[in-house]
Motif scaffolding. Sequence first.
Motif, short mmCIF file in Angstrom:
data_model
loop_
_atom_site.label_atom_id
_atom_site.label_comp_id
_atom_site.label_asym_id
_atom_site.label_seq_id
_atom_site.Cartn_x
_atom_site.Cartn_y
_atom_site.Cartn_z
N GLY A 147 0.83 -1.19 0.00
CA GLY A 147 0.00 0.00 0.00
C GLY A 147 0.87 1.24 0.00
N SER A 148 0.53 2.21 -0.85
CA SER A 148 1.32 3.44 -0.98
C SER A 148 0.45 4.62 -0.55
CB SER A 148 1.80 3.62 -2.42
OG SER A 148 2.49 4.84 -2.57
N HIS A 149 0.80 5.25 0.57
CA HIS A 149 0.07 6.41 1.08
C HIS A 149 0.70 7.67 0.49
CE1 HIS A 149 -2.05 4.09 4.28
NE2 HIS A 149 -1.01 3.29 4.09
N HIS A 150 -0.12 8.46 -0.20
CA HIS A 150 0.43 9.62 -0.92
C HIS A 150 -0.71 10.59 -1.24
CE1 HIS A 150 3.74 11.51 -3.05
NE2 HIS A 150 2.96 11.69 -4.10
N ASP A 151 -0.35 11.81 -1.58
CA ASP A 151 -1.33 12.80 -2.04
C ASP A 151 -1.56 12.58 -3.54
OD1 ASP A 151 -3.02 14.91 -2.33
OD2 ASP A 151 -1.53 16.48 -2.07
N PHE A 153 -4.05 12.95 -5.53
CA PHE A 153 -4.85 13.89 -6.32
C PHE A 153 -4.35 15.32 -6.19
CE2 PHE A 153 -7.62 10.33 -5.13
CZ PHE A 153 -7.95 9.87 -6.38
N GLU A 154 -3.15 15.50 -5.62
CA GLU A 154 -2.48 16.80 -5.56
C GLU A 154 -3.37 17.88 -4.94
OE1 GLU A 154 0.50 16.88 -9.28
OE2 GLU A 154 -1.62 16.78 -9.85
N GLY A 155 -4.08 17.51 -3.88
CA GLY A 155 -4.90 18.47 -3.17
C GLY A 155 -6.32 18.59 -3.69
N ARG A 156 -6.65 17.97 -4.82
CA ARG A 156 -8.01 18.03 -5.35
C ARG A 156 -8.96 17.16 -4.52
NH1 ARG A 156 -4.81 17.10 -9.80
NH2 ARG A 156 -5.60 14.98 -10.05
N SER A 157 -8.41 16.19 -3.82
CA SER A 157 -9.15 15.33 -2.89
C SER A 157 -8.23 15.02 -1.73
CB SER A 157 -9.61 14.03 -3.58
OG SER A 157 -10.68 14.27 -4.46
N PRO A 158 -8.76 14.54 -0.60
CA PRO A 158 -7.89 14.20 0.53
C PRO A 158 -6.87 13.13 0.17
CG PRO A 158 -10.20 14.30 1.20
CD PRO A 158 -10.20 14.38 -0.28
N LYS A 159 -5.80 13.06 0.95
CA LYS A 159 -4.79 12.03 0.76
C LYS A 159 -5.42 10.65 0.95
CE LYS A 159 -0.76 14.73 2.21
NZ LYS A 159 0.39 14.80 3.14
N CYS A 161 -4.79 6.07 -0.09
CA CYS A 161 -3.84 4.97 -0.23
C CYS A 161 -4.11 4.23 -1.54
CB CYS A 161 -3.95 4.01 0.96
SG CYS A 161 -2.86 2.57 0.86
N LEU A 162 -3.05 3.80 -2.20
CA LEU A 162 -3.16 2.99 -3.42
C LEU A 162 -2.61 1.61 -3.13
CD1 LEU A 162 -3.72 2.69 -6.46
CD2 LEU A 162 -1.39 3.49 -6.88
N LEU A 163 -3.45 0.57 -3.28
CA LEU A 163 -3.03 -0.82 -3.11
C LEU A 163 -2.53 -1.34 -4.45
CD1 LEU A 163 -5.90 -2.19 -0.83
CD2 LEU A 163 -3.82 -0.95 -0.20
N VAL A 164 -1.30 -1.85 -4.46
CA VAL A 164 -0.63 -2.24 -5.69
C VAL A 164 -0.36 -3.74 -5.67
CG1 VAL A 164 1.36 -1.85 -7.20
CG2 VAL A 164 0.45 0.03 -5.81
N PHE A 165 -0.78 -4.45 -6.72
CA PHE A 165 -0.47 -5.86 -6.92
C PHE A 165 0.37 -5.97 -8.18
CE2 PHE A 165 -3.42 -6.29 -3.72
CZ PHE A 165 -3.85 -7.58 -3.46
N ILE A 166 1.60 -6.49 -8.07
CA ILE A 166 2.52 -6.57 -9.21
C ILE A 166 3.10 -7.98 -9.30
CG2 ILE A 166 4.47 -5.72 -7.86
CD1 ILE A 166 5.48 -4.34 -10.38
N ASP A 167 3.19 -8.49 -10.52
CA ASP A 167 3.70 -9.85 -10.74
C ASP A 167 5.22 -9.84 -10.69
OD1 ASP A 167 3.32 -12.69 -11.60
OD2 ASP A 167 4.48 -11.98 -13.31
N GLU A 180 -9.30 4.80 1.17
CA GLU A 180 -8.98 5.84 2.14
C GLU A 180 -7.82 5.43 3.05
OE1 GLU A 180 -12.45 6.87 4.30
OE2 GLU A 180 -13.47 7.78 2.57
N ALA A 181 -7.73 4.17 3.40
CA ALA A 181 -6.66 3.69 4.29
C ALA A 181 -6.36 2.24 3.95
CB ALA A 181 -7.07 3.84 5.75
N GLU A 182 -5.22 1.77 4.46
CA GLU A 182 -4.77 0.40 4.21
C GLU A 182 -5.40 -0.52 5.25
OE1 GLU A 182 -0.46 -1.78 3.25
OE2 GLU A 182 -0.57 0.27 4.04
N THR A 183 -6.63 -0.99 4.98
CA THR A 183 -7.39 -1.77 5.95
C THR A 183 -7.61 -3.19 5.44
OG1 THR A 183 -9.52 -1.11 5.03
CG2 THR A 183 -8.56 0.33 6.72
N THR A 184 -8.09 -4.03 6.35
CA THR A 184 -8.36 -5.43 6.00
C THR A 184 -9.44 -5.54 4.93
OG1 THR A 184 -7.71 -6.18 8.20
CG2 THR A 184 -9.11 -7.65 6.91
N TYR A 185 -10.53 -4.77 5.09
CA TYR A 185 -11.63 -4.85 4.13
C TYR A 185 -11.18 -4.40 2.74
CZ TYR A 185 -15.24 -5.93 7.58
OH TYR A 185 -16.00 -6.56 8.52
#
Length: 448
Positions: A147-151, A153-159, A161-167, A180-185
């Motif tokens: 999971g990558s926590h970052h801004d 949308f550059e301030g257009r929306s709140p910060k 998290c992006l969940l990334v799956f890579i082979d 919104e956050a790195e959660t179990t669901y």
Amino acid sequence: MLITMCEKELHRLGVIKDICHKRITQVAAATLLNLTRRHVQRLVNQYRLHGDIGLVSKRRNMPSNRRYPTEFKEQILNIVKDKYSDFKPTFACEKLLENHNISLSSETLRQWMVADGLWTVRRRKKRQIYQPRYRRDCVGELIQIDGSHHDWFEGRSPKCCLLVFIDDATSKLMSLYFCEAETTYDYMNVTRQYIAEHGKPIALYSDKHSVFKINSPSRKTSKQMTQYSRALYELNIELICANSSQAKGRVERANFTLQDRLIKEMRLAGINTIEEANAWVPHYISIHNTRFACLPHSTDDKHRLLQESSIELDDIFARQVSRSLTSSLTLQYDKVIYILTPTDKAKCLVGKKVMIYDYPDGTLSIQHCGESFEYSIFDKLRNVQQGEVVSNKRLGAVLAAAKRSQDEREKEPSRNRNSRMASRKAPKRAMNPVYLTDVEFKASSSRD
């Protein structure tokens, strides 16, 4: 005067001196220098007139005849300043070709941007040495997740998290999911989407986040699993936790690339919210994989077909908790007391364990041996507001939820401000439960 000559000119000087001292003929010198005899004669004349400096190229320190016109250079820099001022030279070159049909070398543009102050040459840090590891041979053999926590949308929306799956075998982006956050669901939701699209991989490779691994010192020796690792175990998918970030370097480097390119692609596409990004992100995945993915060592695909039905998947990707049923047909979960409807089957379960299935959509089911039971809610703990221990990665989302809750309570009448706050670990209930008063609860207990 000090003359600086290149290696090629020094070699020519030695041959021309041999000609002047009649140690070699001009024909033999032409063959040795790979020149015509007439050109060798011109070099000899230049040497006799000007000495060593006569063999130095007159084009040295002069602009190239193949350089771009000044007007073209100014046009390119104006476009970069207007639209791609924070783009790296390679990425800016790709956009110039894609959007403006201008073909240019990335190194040429880099030099122009450095000279104009649009790009700063950074001193490279000394690389740390890590033990190399070969890629896996097949697609689907090992999927790195993070999971990558970052801004984003550059301030257009709140910060968020992006969940990334890579082979691991091809460096292909398999799934991207904004939350919104790195959660179990959230991990359960993106994993279910991944399995529906690609199938079940052999193993997932993650960090030691509490979603994947129990990190409490008092519980490390136990055989308990997190809800997410339990779901993967039921799907027969191996979960491997890395000891360091460098061990899963492919997904870490992918996060770095996404924080540069994906942000700017969303800016150009006008993406401003999480919902818009999740709907648009498959388009970016195809572009990214075309640019960065590589071929696997083997053509075999290790993904396995999904055998479970949709109903089984609903139960697998739910938070599962067991509780003992009291003699009053009650049980407690998430600061709430649940009362089972007093049927004959429910009365037979007194003192036995029942399973609570807390689904991502907010619904809740109480089951025993696959059979569901009706229930009502007695909100005995509505005044209890215990402090929560939250992960550092979820702190921003928790604070935002707390602010929303405080704003809602300020708008409510004072008599409703002491209402119960459910645990933020569970989603908002989608059902309309029936709340019992103390009198009704005692009457129901006496009937039982």
